[in-house]
Scaffold this motif. Structure first.
Motif, short mmCIF file in Angstrom:
data_model
loop_
_atom_site.label_atom_id
_atom_site.label_comp_id
_atom_site.label_asym_id
_atom_site.label_seq_id
_atom_site.Cartn_x
_atom_site.Cartn_y
_atom_site.Cartn_z
N ASP A 290 -34.51 -4.60 16.29
CA ASP A 290 -35.02 -3.79 14.82
C ASP A 290 -35.05 -3.00 15.73
O ASP A 290 -35.51 -2.12 14.77
N GLY A 291 -34.60 -2.43 16.35
CA GLY A 291 -33.48 -1.02 17.41
C GLY A 291 -32.53 -0.23 16.57
O GLY A 291 -32.58 -0.64 15.58
N LEU A 292 -32.64 1.08 17.08
CA LEU A 292 -31.35 1.72 16.88
C LEU A 292 -29.81 1.28 17.18
O LEU A 292 -29.81 1.28 18.61
N PHE A 293 -29.11 0.92 16.44
CA PHE A 293 -28.15 0.71 16.82
C PHE A 293 -26.68 1.68 16.90
O PHE A 293 -25.65 1.81 18.18
N ALA A 294 -26.93 2.33 16.23
CA ALA A 294 -25.67 3.42 16.02
C ALA A 294 -25.86 4.93 15.42
O ALA A 294 -26.80 4.67 14.86
N PHE A 295 -25.00 5.74 15.99
CA PHE A 295 -25.65 7.14 15.39
C PHE A 295 -24.57 8.07 15.38
O PHE A 295 -23.99 8.13 16.34
N GLY A 296 -24.62 8.36 14.01
CA GLY A 296 -23.62 10.25 14.14
C GLY A 296 -23.71 10.89 13.63
O GLY A 296 -24.52 11.07 12.25
N LEU A 297 -23.96 11.71 14.04
CA LEU A 297 -24.22 13.94 13.98
C LEU A 297 -23.35 14.59 14.29
O LEU A 297 -22.40 14.52 14.47
#
Length: 217
Positions: free
Chosen positions: A67-74
Motif C-alpha cells: 500500500d506504500g508509495l512506489f514512484a513519483f514524478g514532479l
C-alpha cells in the motif's frame, strides 16, 4: 421519461461518482515556508508528501508494503523571482534512499533552466511508508533539492507542479496504480544583504556595550 426524472438520475449519478473518490487526501510541500540565506549560500529544500485520512480510514503510508508509495514524478518551477539581478538556481537533488534500491527502474532529472523535473521509483516490491504525525496524518520525505542563492535581495519562488519532458510519470504512483488528486505547495528563497565590514564592527561594539552594562547591574 420526463425532465424531472432525468434530472434526478443525473444527481444520483453525480453523487455516486463522487462517493467513489479516495478516502485519503494528499498534498506536496516543503519543510519550510521560506528560506533566508546569504549570497553564495547553498540552501537545501526538502519535499514532503502529506497524507490525511478521515477517522476509521486506512493510510496508504502507514505501513508501506503493497500500500506504500512506489514512484513519483514532479517538477519545481524556479523561474519566478523579484529583486536583485537574478534569482536562485537549481544545483542538485538527493532522493530518499528508500526509493533508490540496487536496481531502480528509473531515476531521471531534467533541468530546463527554469524548471527542474525528476522522477524515481522503488523497485523491491515494497512501497515506501511514511511517518505518523497524528492518527489522521502521515508524512513522507521524498527528496532534497539544493539551490544556489541568487543576487542580493532576490526573492525566488519554488512552485511545485507536475513534471515536464522527459518526466512522464504521474505525480504519485501507489501499488494499485491509482493516482489521487494532489495539492501542490510553494516556498520562497530570500537572499539577505551581507552587512558591510564597518556596519558589522559597529553592531559588534553595540552588542559588547550592552553585555558590559548588564554585568555591571
Amino acid at each position: 421519461m420526463n425532465v424531472r426524472n432525468v434530472f434526478s438520475l443525473a444527481i444520483v449519478a453525480l453523487v455516486a461518482c463522487c462517493s467513489q473518490g479516495f478516502a485519503q487526501t494528499y498534498s506536496l510541500g516543503y519543510d519550510q515556508t521560506r528560506y533566508d540565506v546569504s549570497p553564495g549560500d547553498s540552501v537545501d529544500v526538502t519535499l514532503i508528501l502529506t497524507e490525511e485520512i478521515a477517522d476509521g480510514e486506512t493510510a496508504r503510508l502507514a505501513g508501506g508494503g503493497t500500500d506504500g508509495l512506489f514512484a513519483f514524478g514532479l517538477g519545481v518551477d524556479y523561474s519566478s523571482f523579484t529583486g536583485g539581478a537574478s534569482g536562485s538556481t537549481f544545483g542538485s537533488i538527493t532522493f530518499n534512499s528508500d526509493f533508490l534500491q540496487s536496481d531502480p527502474d528509473f531515476v531521471q532529472v531534467f533541468d530546463s533552466g527554469s524548471v527542474v523535473s525528476f522522477e524515481t521509483s522503488e523497485t523491491s516490491g515494497q512501497g515506501v511508508s511514511g511517518m505518523m504525525i497524528s492518527p489522521n496524518e502521515y508524512q513522507l520525505e521524498l527528496a532534497t533539492l539544493s539551490f544556489d542563492a541568487g543576487a542580493i535581495n532576490s526573492l525566488t519562488t519554488l512552485q511545485l507542479r507536475t513534471g515536464e519532458a522527459p518526466v512522464t510519470n504521474p505525480a504519485l504512483f501507489f501499488a494499485d496504480g491509482e493516482t489521487p488528486a494532489v495539492g501542490f505547495g510553494s516556498t520562497q528563497i530570500f537572499v539577505n544583504a551581507v552587512p558591510e565590514p564597518g556596519s558589522a564592527a559597529i553592531l559588534a561594539i553595540v552588542a559588547g556595550v550592552g553585555v558590559l552594562r548588564r554585568r555591571r547591574k
